[in-house]
Design an enzyme around this catalytic site. Structure first.
Site, PDB file in Angstrom:
ATOM      1  N   ASP A  64      -2.784  -6.179  -0.399  1.00  0.00           N
ATOM      2  CA  ASP A  64      -2.161  -4.885  -0.640  1.00  0.00           C
ATOM      3  C   ASP A  64      -1.389  -4.970  -1.961  1.00  0.00           C
ATOM      4  OD1 ASP A  64      -1.462  -2.267  -0.434  1.00  0.00           O
ATOM      5  OD2 ASP A  64      -0.666  -2.383   1.594  1.00  0.00           O
ATOM      6  N   TYR A  65      -0.901  -3.834  -2.367  1.00  0.00           N
ATOM      7  CA  TYR A  65      -0.288  -3.634  -3.686  1.00  0.00           C
ATOM      8  C   TYR A  65       0.841  -4.641  -3.960  1.00  0.00           C
ATOM      9  CZ  TYR A  65       1.236  -0.342  -7.406  1.00  0.00           C
ATOM     10  OH  TYR A  65       1.550   0.276  -8.577  1.00  0.00           O
TER      11      TYR A  65
END
Ligand code: BGC
Length: 732
Positions: free
Chosen positions: A265-266
């Site tokens: 994820d980011y």
């Protein structure tokens, strides 16, 4: 490209080029046309790093993507095209209802169709992969991201996940086809179980709960052939998932058979440092690649450290090679080596965006997603009565939820526009008040700021109009930024100013229909008590107003059913229908003394999972069983007759639940095992039959073996999860 050609290309690549394939960033060049979904701009990228970047996220528009791709291919030593990925959660330009609303349709075919339309529009805009579906199980409405899930039941979430993957990738998963994009299911694993519903927070659930309740929906997405998966921000078993080798390599890849590309994820790789799991970016990269993360989204950990980690032997080059090969294979599946621009085409964008067919599907899905929770003979409305529509959503275009990024917000149809499209002439529309009270801070840091006296004035104008109207439709709800990522809430009531508006209107007119725009279940007990009708419309997207008007005036009959329980009070959360009995059960959800629950609040949901009304009325017969003894080799047929006793043609969602009375590990009070949507004319009856077999009764037993146990079971068939229409059978 053939496999051999791909291999040849791979062999020619330098280590830097390879690592570049494992890096994803947003575009510095075109910041205006990027959608920003997290913290940005911490590290300045060098020219060399930009040149070797393997993929970019959240760039909008065919024109920009074509130009970025062209520039990059020209600069890249082997002309390797980039992948463009984006969060296309409920539509690209034609916006569908938010996923939680889509769940409430109980219509997976329609979800497949809307996903395929989203893919068609996104592909024309140059996107190759969507970060969807989100198949996280959600049980706590304080978590803002419940809007991105289809609800609190893992079986249903799995069905929707599969359907969406099929919609994006096509039935045969051939994503090289025009209009198809790859799916990336997320967030593996158990992101929805964050403590207290606080986004990004720690997860403390047992391995049994993980396997039994959370993994099945991810598994459905894997089995549907999702080309990518995203790991989650949270810890599991105190180890951040980004670094959790057991979860990512053993469970996801080996046990569940996921063979695609796994993206973090980011900025989650670099966040391993903040977690206190790694000392620095280098160690973070080491942990993540070992754990099985292929692409590092929005952190420079991989591009700045994998090379030296490989050179010093800390990371086996084999691991890097495998990850790179998976990325190249994905590009190949999309046909990017032959056509790096794939479907990106400005002309197609014009043709497809918001075209009639797309809008029609958005309309149909919106209509089916509304959940009517109460109706004391006030709906449908008619054109004879004067109706005043009051509230911040009576004529508002911000009705598409927080995870869609349409360019043309004017294309959203408001309630006022929808009602006017029906040629209703007895209706007046007033804002009444703002959505949020002045001073409220939004997640983007902005502060709502307006003059209190103007707002009070608007309330007074609305109250005066309400005095003389036959009926009032109050159009209330959350701000679109109040749900979604980084939008956890501890207070789940409507904003203060709307509550004030409600009370003042109620003082002068009791014929109130309340519509609620929301991304999550809210605390609505008082509103429900005082309204004659209450309908949840979620964030319905492009066709909102047309769909709402048709349902309000009876051109359409509501058919949505809740896929998340609505609490009486936020303090009840987490709340879900398939809970356990405990040694001191509180079967009726009463106030509890020496039984599970609260002394000061009923422990049952205000509106349970599966609940929803229609303008029709449905009655259920008792259940009949063809036989009451199940073995591994036979099946049970359980049937009911459902009759429409109302005056309108309507659709009922007939729900099958099963309870395992005794287990070596205790079993939930009920579990959804099937459902059927049936259409019935007034007075019509239909028999609905469900088939039950032994495999449906399996669970993780005391030894963590997945199997069924002989004994007594109960079948429930009814209109929602609180049904007591039950019959028993034995598993031999
Ligand atoms: C979210 C993901 C999303 C990603 C890229 C993250 O902050 O958790 O769901 O796909 O950003 O936008």
């Amino acid at each position: 490209m053939t496999k051999e050609q791909l291999k040849l290309l791979f062999e020619k690549m330098s280590i830097e080029e390879k690592i570049g394939q494992l890096f994803q960033t947003y575009s510095n060049i075109n910041e205006k046309t990027s959608v920003i979904t997290g913290p940005t701009g911490k590290a300045e990228l060098t020219e060399e790093e930009i040149k070797l970047t393997g993929s970019m996220l959240n760039i909008r528009g065919a024109k920009n993507i074509i130009s970025l791709q062209k520039e990059n291919i020209e600069k890249h030593p082997h002309g390797i095209p980039m992948l463009f990925m984006m969060d296309i959660i409920n539509g690209y330009e034609t916006i569908f209802p938010i996923p939680l609303a889509q769940g409430c349709t109980f219509d997976t075919e329609l979800a497949e169709k809307s996903a395929s339309i989203a893919a068609r529009e996104a592909a024309a805009a140059g996107i190759h992969i969507t970060f969807s579906p989100m198949v996280d199980l959600v049980r706590d409405a304080r978590w803002g991201r419940v809007m991105e899930s289809t609800g609190e039941d893992s079986y249903l979430t799995g069905l929707f996940g599969e359907a969406m993957v099929r919609g994006y990738q096509g039935k045969d998963n051939d994503v090289s086809q025009k209009g198809k994009i790859g799916a990336c299911f997320k967030h593996f694993a158990a992101y929805g179980a964050s403590e207290g519903g606080r986004d990004y927070d720690n997860v403390e659930i047992s391995e049994r709960t993980l396997r039994e309740d959370y993994l099945p929906a991810y598994k459905s997405a894997v089995d549907a052939g999702s080309l990518m998966a995203m790991s989650s921000f949270n810890t599991f078993d105190r180890i951040p998932v980004t670094a959790n080798k057991k979860l990512l390599r053993r469970v996801l890849r080996e046990e569940m058979g996921f063979g695609g590309v796994l993206i973090s994820d980011y900025s989650a790789v670099e966040e391993l440092v903040m977690h206190g799991a790694a000392h620095d970016l280098k160690e973070a990269a080491l942990l993540a690649i070992n754990a099985g993360v292929d692409i590092d989204m929005m952190s420079v950990s991989y591009i700045r450290s994998l090379k030296s980690l490989a050179e010093t032997g800390k990371v086996g080059i084999k691991l890097i090679n495998e990850a790179v090969m998976r990325v190249l294979e994905l590009k190949n599946k999309l046909g990017l080596f032959e056509n790096p621009y794939k479907d990106a085409n400005e002309e197609d964008e014009k043709q497809l965006f918001l075209c009639r067919e797309h809008r029609e599907t958005a309309y149909e899905q919106a209509v089916k997603s509304f959940v009517l929770l109460k109706n004391e003979n006030i709906l449908p409305l008619n054109n004879e009565n004067t109706t005043v529509y009051i509230g911040p959503y009576s004529n508002n275009k911000e009705i598409f939820g927080s995870w869609s990024f349409p360019q043309n917000i004017q294309s959203m149809v408001t309630i006022k526009e929808g009602v006017e499209n029906l040629d209703i002439n007895n209706a007046v529309f007033l804002q009444g008040c703002e959505i949020l009270s002045s001073g409220t801070i939004l997640k983007n840091g902005s502060i709502i700021n307006y003059k209190e006296n103007e707002n009070e004035n608007n309330i007074e104008i609305a109250v005066n109009a309400a005095k003389f109207a036959d009926k009032v439709v109050l159009c209330l709800g959350e701000h679109r930024e109040q749900s979604g990522e980084a939008a956890s809430r501890a207070v789940l009531t409507l904003p203060r100013t709307q509550l004030e508006l409600f009370e003042k209107i109620y003082a002068v007119n009791k014929n109130i229909v309340t519509l609620v725009f929301t991304g999550r279940p809210l605390e609505l007990e008082e509103i429900a008590d005082k309204s004659k009708a209450l309908m949840i419309v979620w964030m319905p997207g492009t066709e909102s107003g047309n769909a709402i008007a048709d349902v309000l005036y009876g051109n359409k009959n509501p058919e949505g059913r809740l896929t998340m329980s609505f609490p009486r009070k936020a303090a009840q959360l987490p709340l879900y229908y398939n809970h356990f009995n405990t040694g001191r059960p509180n079967r009726n959800g009463n106030l509890s003394f020496y039984s599970t629950g609260y002394n000061d609040c009923l422990s049952s949901a205000l509106y349970p999972f599966g609940y929803g009304l229609s303008y029709s009325k449905f009655s259920y017969s008792k259940i009949t069983l063809e036989n009451a003894e199940l073995t591994a080799n036979n099946e049970i047929k359980a049937s009911v007759t459902v009759t429409n006793t109302g005056k309108m043609t309507g659709v009922e969602t007939v729900q099958l639940y099963i309870q395992d009375a005794v287990g070596s590990a205790v079993r939930p009070v009920k579990m959804l095992k099937g459902y059927k949507k049936i259409g019935l004319q007034p007075g019509e009856s239909k028999d609905v039959t469900f088939i039950i077999n032994e495999t449906m009764l399996r669970f993780y037993d005391v030894n963590m073996d997945f199997k069924s146990e002989a004994g007594k079971f109960f079948i429930y068939i009814g209109a929602d999860s609180s049904t007591d229409n039950a019959v028993g059978f034995e598993l031999m």
